[in-house]
Every structure is written in structure tokens, then in C-alpha cells.
Design a protein around this motif. Structure first.
Motif, PDB file in Angstrom:
ATOM      1  N   LEU A   1       0.576  -2.328  -2.373  1.00 27.06           N
ATOM      2  CA  LEU A   1      -0.285  -2.443  -3.834  1.00 27.06           C
ATOM      3  C   LEU A   1      -0.857  -3.450  -4.239  1.00 27.06           C
ATOM      4  CD1 LEU A   1       1.620   0.477  -5.870  1.00 27.06           C
ATOM      5  CD2 LEU A   1      -0.811   0.804  -4.988  1.00 27.06           C
ATOM      6  N   GLU A   2      -0.117  -4.701  -4.394  1.00 30.23           N
ATOM      7  CA  GLU A   2      -0.524  -5.900  -4.567  1.00 30.23           C
ATOM      8  C   GLU A   2      -1.772  -6.274  -3.689  1.00 30.23           C
ATOM      9  OE1 GLU A   2       0.110  -7.326  -7.375  1.00 30.23           O
ATOM     10  OE2 GLU A   2       1.586  -6.019  -8.239  1.00 30.23           O
ATOM     11  N   ARG A   3      -1.576  -5.973  -2.685  1.00 30.52           N
ATOM     12  CA  ARG A   3      -2.692  -6.679  -1.743  1.00 30.52           C
ATOM     13  C   ARG A   3      -3.835  -5.731  -1.765  1.00 30.52           C
ATOM     14  NH1 ARG A   3       1.454  -6.277   2.298  1.00 30.52           N
ATOM     15  NH2 ARG A   3       0.548  -4.222   3.127  1.00 30.52           N
ATOM     16  N   LEU A   4      -3.639  -4.590  -1.987  1.00 29.68           N
ATOM     17  CA  LEU A   4      -5.066  -3.610  -2.220  1.00 29.68           C
ATOM     18  C   LEU A   4      -5.538  -3.798  -3.810  1.00 29.68           C
ATOM     19  CD1 LEU A   4      -6.729  -1.606  -1.073  1.00 29.68           C
ATOM     20  CD2 LEU A   4      -5.534   0.129  -2.240  1.00 29.68           C
ATOM     21  N   ALA A   5      -4.605  -4.232  -4.768  1.00 31.72           N
ATOM     22  CA  ALA A   5      -5.411  -4.560  -6.082  1.00 31.72           C
ATOM     23  C   ALA A   5      -6.210  -5.799  -6.005  1.00 31.72           C
ATOM     24  CB  ALA A   5      -4.004  -4.755  -7.000  1.00 31.72           C
ATOM     25  N   LYS A   6      -5.993  -6.651  -5.122  1.00 27.06           N
ATOM     26  CA  LYS A   6      -6.696  -8.050  -5.051  1.00 27.06           C
ATOM     27  C   LYS A   6      -7.930  -7.619  -4.494  1.00 27.06           C
ATOM     28  CE  LYS A   6      -2.672 -11.090  -5.155  1.00 27.06           C
ATOM     29  NZ  LYS A   6      -1.786 -11.982  -4.399  1.00 27.06           N
TER      30      LYS A   6
END
Length: 262
Positions: free
Chosen positions: A193-198
Motif C-alpha cells: 500500500l505504501e508503494r502504491l500510495a506514492k
């Protein structure tokens, strides 16, 4: 103009109605006026939640702050999604907030609502089954291959708002049903999720753990914020922790003019 909050996810069972009801109740208990719409015209879980609340409070002789729920209007012979939703939203513009709960499926009403959102909340179960609605992921490397159907719809809504000269959507993905321990799946989901959020532009916020109390409160239309005022049940440690989850979510949303006071 009212600040429009849309709770959306094209998968059922992610906690949209529970999130909507607790957020709406939290806002009215803090003194804000809130109008509500439920775009799941068949099931109406959010609408039923508010209806249950008003009925139970009347029966119990209690007067607690409650959001105002409206049905979508019938407009003569023109029943298009755009007209019905637009008219309903226009009728609630004197409220501080309008909260719209979307169905767990792709509909024209949901599309229109997403383009109206100032704040978009996407509850997501802590599972890669739910994650697949946001993005496709490589099974071996966990590399994100590209956005999926729901993210593409949000992108379309963002484009529509930009073309209309409106401010960008503040998109928050809320992680529901988090495990209480640092399990492998929980860590992998968090990292993905953190990778996709960026990559596609959303914020990640903690949501609600799996608790029986959320299901138990629905028939009376109550939330965790109401328990001390109703004499229903007790604030055991689990309920106190759940109440803190509601507080943390409202803080994370960073809504205009909202200072968390519960």
C-alpha cells in the motif's frame, strides 16, 4: 458549500457502511451538520443504520445527535443518475458535510459521486483479494504491475474534477480488519500500500479491527460513541480500543474545520 465525503470501494464487505455511520455520528456529535446519502439503492445498509438509530432513540426516549438521511429524489420523467444525485446533493448544500456511501459495485451513481468527492475514503480489508481492486501485483516479486479497475475509476473522477476547475480529491485508503499481531500478510499489505500510495496518490490510514461490537450495534443504529449515553452495554477494554480507532480515523482524515473532541 458543503464538504463532500464519499465512502467508496467496488467490493462488498469492506466496512463502508460501518465507516460511514461512525464518521457521520462523530461529526454530528462534535457539532457539525451532516447530510447523508446511500447509493446502494437495493440494500441501503447505511440508510437502514440511520433509520434504526432514529427508531431506537424514539423508543428509548433519548435525544442524541444524529445525521440527516435523505433518499434520492424522483425527478419527473428524468431518472438519470446525474440528475438524481445532483439534486440530492444540492438540497444538502447548507450542511457542513455531505456523506455519500457508495455500493460495492460499479454503477453510474458511484461514478458521479466519486467526481463530486472532496474527500474520498476507501475502506479496504487487509487482504490481497481486496488490494487487487487497487492494483495488480506480481505474485513472486510483489512488484506492482499497474492500477486496477477501482483506481482507474478514481483517476477518471480526478480528471473530471480537474476539467471542471475543482480542487483535487483527497483520497484516503483505510485499512480495516487489521490483525492485532505483526503477521506476515499484514506487513506485506502495508508495504504494498505504501508503494502504491506514492505511485497513484492516496494516503493510508488505520481503520477498524474485526470486532463483534460493530455488528451488534447495527439493529439499534448506535455507534461506539453513543454507548456511554445510552446505557447499552459497557465500555470494556475492547470497546475502548474500538472507540480509539474511530478517533484515530477522524484525526487522519484531516477534514476542514474538524477538531476531534471525543
Amino acid at each position: 458549500m458543503a464538504h463532500i465525503i464519499v465512502v467508496g470501494n467496488e467490493k462488498g464487505g469492506s466496512g463502508k457502511s460501518t465507516t460511514s455511520m461512525h464518521l457521520a455520528t462523530a461529526l454530528v456529535r462534535m457539532g457539525h451538520s451532516v447530510g447523508c446519502l446511500d447509493l446502494d439503492l437495493r440494500q441501503q445498509s447505511f440508510g437502514r443504520y440511520v433509520e434504526n438509530r432514529l427508531a431506537w432513540l424514539a423508543k428509548a426516549g433519548l435525544d442524541l445527535p444524529s445525521p440527516e438521511f435523505r433518499q434520492l429524489p424522483d425527478i419527473g420523467g428524468d431518472h438519470t443518475a446525474d440528475r438524481r444525485l445532483g439534486t440530492a446533493v444540492e438540497g444538502l448544500q447548507d450542511r457542513n458535510f455531505i456523506l455519500i456511501d457508495c455500493p460495492g459495485s460499479h454503477t453510474r451513481l458511484s461514478q458521479v459521486a466519486h467526481a463530486m468527492a472532496d474527500t474520498l475514503i476507501t475502506p479496504l480489508n487487509d487482504s490481497f483479494v481486496d488490494f487487487d481492486l487497487l492494483a495488480r501485483i506480481d505474485s513472486d516479486s510483489a512488484k506492482i504491475l499497474g492500477p486496477s479497475v477501482y483506481s482507474e475509476m478514481v483517476w477518471t473522477a480526478r480528471q473530471a474534477r480537474a476539467q471542471a476547475g475543482l480542487k483535487p480529491i483527497d483520497w484516503i485508503v483505510v485499512r480495516n480488519r487489521l490483525g492485532t499481531q505483526q503477521m506476515i500478510n499484514k506487513k506485506k499489505m502495508g508495504a504494498a500500500l505504501e508503494r502504491l500510495a506514492k505511485r497513484i496518490g492516496f494516503r493510508v490510514a488505520p481503520g477498524f479491527s474485526e470486532r463483534v461490537i460493530f455488528r451488534e450495534l447495527f439493529p439499534r443504529g448506535l455507534t461506539l460513541l453513543d454507548l456511554k449515553d445510552t446505557g447499552v452495554g459497557g465500555l470494556n477494554m475492547s470497546n475502548i480500543a474500538a472507540r480509539q480507532e474511530v478517533r484515530d480515523l477522524v484525526k487522519a482524515l484531516n477534514l476542514p474545520g474538524v477538531e476531534v473532541t471525543f
